[in-house]
Design an enzyme around this catalytic site. Sequence first.
Site, PDB file in Angstrom:
ATOM      1  N   ILE A 158       0.840  -1.187   0.066  1.00  0.00           N
ATOM      2  CA  ILE A 158       0.034  -0.064   0.012  1.00  0.00           C
ATOM      3  C   ILE A 158       0.764   1.332   0.124  1.00  0.00           C
ATOM      4  CG2 ILE A 158      -1.915  -1.155   1.040  1.00  0.00           C
ATOM      5  CD1 ILE A 158      -1.198   0.374   3.826  1.00  0.00           C
ATOM      6  N   GLU A 159       2.096   1.055  -0.103  1.00  0.00           N
ATOM      7  CA  GLU A 159       3.070   2.185  -0.265  1.00  0.00           C
ATOM      8  C   GLU A 159       3.566   2.336  -1.638  1.00  0.00           C
ATOM      9  OE1 GLU A 159       5.510   2.917   3.295  1.00  0.00           O
ATOM     10  OE2 GLU A 159       3.619   2.401   4.462  1.00  0.00           O
ATOM     11  N   MET A 160       4.985   2.059  -1.725  1.00  0.00           N
ATOM     12  CA  MET A 160       5.549   1.843  -2.965  1.00  0.00           C
ATOM     13  C   MET A 160       5.366   0.555  -3.975  1.00  0.00           C
ATOM     14  SD  MET A 160       8.895   3.927  -1.496  1.00  0.00           S
ATOM     15  CE  MET A 160       9.829   4.366  -3.077  1.00  0.00           C
TER      16      MET A 160
END
Lengths: 354, 354
Positions: B124-126
Amino acid sequence: MRLVTTAFAMTCFCTPALAYNWEPLPDNPPIPADNPQSDAKILLGKTLFFDPRFSEHGTLSCNSCHNVMAGGEDNRPNSIGMHDARGGRSAPTVWNSAFQGVQFWDGRAPSLEEQAKGPVVNPIEMGMPSLDEAMARLRKIPAYASMFEAAFPGENHPVTADNAAKAVAAYERTLVTPNSPYDRYVKGDKRALTKQQVRGMNTFAEAGCVACHSGPTFNGPQAPGQGFFMKFPTFEGSPFEAKYHLTDDGGRFEATKNPADRHMWRVPTLRNIALTAPYFHNGQVATLDEAVRVMAKTQLNKTLRPTQVADIVAFLNGLTGEFPKQEMPRLPTTPGFSVIPPIDPHLKQQRPHS
Amino acid sequence: MRLVTTAFAMTCFCTPALAYNWEPLPDNPPIPADNPQSDAKILLGKTLFFDPRFSEHGTLSCNSCHNVMAGGEDNRPNSIGMHDARGGRSAPTVWNSAFQGVQFWDGRAPSLEEQAKGPVVNPIEMGMPSLDEAMARLRKIPAYASMFEAAFPGENHPVTADNAAKAVAAYERTLVTPNSPYDRYVKGDKRALTKQQVRGMNTFAEAGCVACHSGPTFNGPQAPGQGFFMKFPTFEGSPFEAKYHLTDDGGRFEATKNPADRHMWRVPTLRNIALTAPYFHNGQVATLDEAVRVMAKTQLNKTLRPTQVADIVAFLNGLTGEFPKQEMPRLPTTPGFSVIPPIDPHLKQQRPHS
C-alpha cells in the site's frame, strides 16, 4: 588502395552536412512582454511548481509528472493522477518548453501561462474542482501572500490564478539545458561529438528528419502562440500503426474538432530526448532506437539500416544538455493545521502498516 | 498596588521552569559505527530518497510522503500509495528522525537503515514486489554503480539493498533542524521566545507533558534501537476516544502480538510539530490546539483552560527549527529507455487530455 578508399569514405561520412543550418540553443527563451522575469517571481513559481497542496489529495505537484530532477517528465507511458487515473497521453518534458510556441501535445495552450492552469483542474491529473478552489487553499497559506506581493509589485490584489500561472511560467522559462555536445559542436568544438554522432547528424539531415525537427530545439519553426504541427503517421498503413496504437488518439482534432486536424500533433523537441522514454504522444514505444525506426517509416517512408538507426540514436544522445543546479524550495507553512481536506470520501482503508 | 501585583504575577509566570532540564537540539544525531557519514554516501542517499523509479509505477519516492521541502511528511491523515491505497497511519516526519531510537509509529524498526527498506516493498506504499526487484531496476541505471562505489569504497559488490538503505539513512541523518526559537532561548537568548511562549513552556512542564515529551527532541529517553513507548490513551473513556477513533489501531501490539503492547505507541518528537498537521498515529485530529486538548485529557486526565492551550500551542510553534538549504539531486539517467515497466495490467485509460 582499399585502405585509402575507406579512410576517404570515413572522412566524407564524418563531415557535417554543411548545407543545413545547425543552430545552437539560445541562452534564453522568448519572454512575453506582459510577464517579465524577476527573482521573486521565479522563486514563487518554483515553490508553486513543487507544492502538492494544489491537488485534490495533496499528493501531486507539477513536478510529480514533470520531474525537473530527471528529464522533465515521468518516464511512464502516461501519468497517474488522482484515484489512480491515467490519461491517454505521455507527459511532455518541461525542460526547454519555453522554446515551444504552443503547449500540450495538441498545442491547445498558446503559452506556458495558459498551460499551467490545465493540470490543476483536470480530473485525471491534479483533480481540483476549480482554480477558485485551488486559490482558496493557497490563500490559507499565509506566506504566499507576501511572495505574490514581491513577485507582482504594485498590484492591489496579486493573489490570483493568473498570477500563479505567470509565476510558474516564469520559473519554467529558467528550465533551459545549454551546452549539449551538439551545441558545443556547432559552436566550434569539433571534438564534442563522436564520429558516430557526426555520422548520425548527417544521416538525420539527409534522411529528412530536419524537415520537421528543425531549429535550435528541433521542433520546427516556433513563434509565441504559433504551433508547428505534423500529421502522424504521414505515411499510413505501416505495421507500427497497429502495434503501437498510433491512430487511436485523434490528436489536435480532439481540441479543435476540425477534421483537418485529425492525427495532427505538435512536433516535439528532441532536446534531451534520450532522457524521456517511453516515446510519442501515447508513450507506447519503449526505446529510442525503435522510436527512430517508427519515425523514419511513418513520416519519411524509409526503412533505415541498423547502423543508420544506431548513428542517429548516438546523435540524439548528443542533444542531452547541462541541467542547472537548483536549490529546493521551502514550501510555506500553515502552523497547526493542514489545507488538505481531512475528510476523504474515497477512503479505501487497509491494514495499518506505516 | 494592584499594578505591582500584576507585574509580579507576570514575572513569575514568565520565568522558565528551572527545575526542568530543558535541552537544545544537539548539532548531530548519533552515527552508527557500521555506517559512518561521507559526502558520497549522503549524495547517493539523497538521490535514492528522491528517485521515484523504485515504486511499482515510478510515481512515488521517499519524498512523496516524507516531503523535505515541507515538514518532512505529507500533511494528510494517511498517505496514498500505489493504486490509490491508504494505510491507517499518518506518515511521521523525517526531519530529526535520526534522533529517534526506533522507527515507525510502532517502533518495529530498530534503525533508519531498517526503516528505509519497509515502504519500498509495502503493497500500500511504493508497492515493489521485493527488494530484489527494486535493486534489479537500480542496476539498470548505469550511473548508480559508480555512486555506490564512491559511497562504499573497497567493497567488491557494493550495489546491495542494505547499502542503499545505509545511504538513505546517512542522508536522513543530515535532516536536522537547529536554531528553533526554543533552542536559542535555552542557549541564552531570552528574547527568542515570546512571553506567551515562555508561559506555554512552563505550562507544558507543570502540566506533566514532559513526563513523556522529554529530552532534546521531546520524545523521551532515546538510545539506538531502544524505543520509548507510552499507552495512548492512558486515561480511557474520554469522548475524544470515539470521536477520533483512537483505539481502532492496536499500536505496537500489531507488530509484537504481545498483549502488553496493545495501544502502546512510540512517543513522537515534537520538533516542528506545528508543520505536521493533522495529528496522531491516525491523523484524525486536524489542528494542533485540539491535539493539545486530546493529549492533556487522555494522557494526563486534565482539561486545560483555553489560555493554557493557546500558550502551549504558542510554545510548540517555538519548536520549529531552521531547515538547511538543499540542492536538488540529479537522478541518474537511462538514455533511450525507461526502467519503469511499460505494461500496466491495472490500466484505467480515460479520455486523452494531457
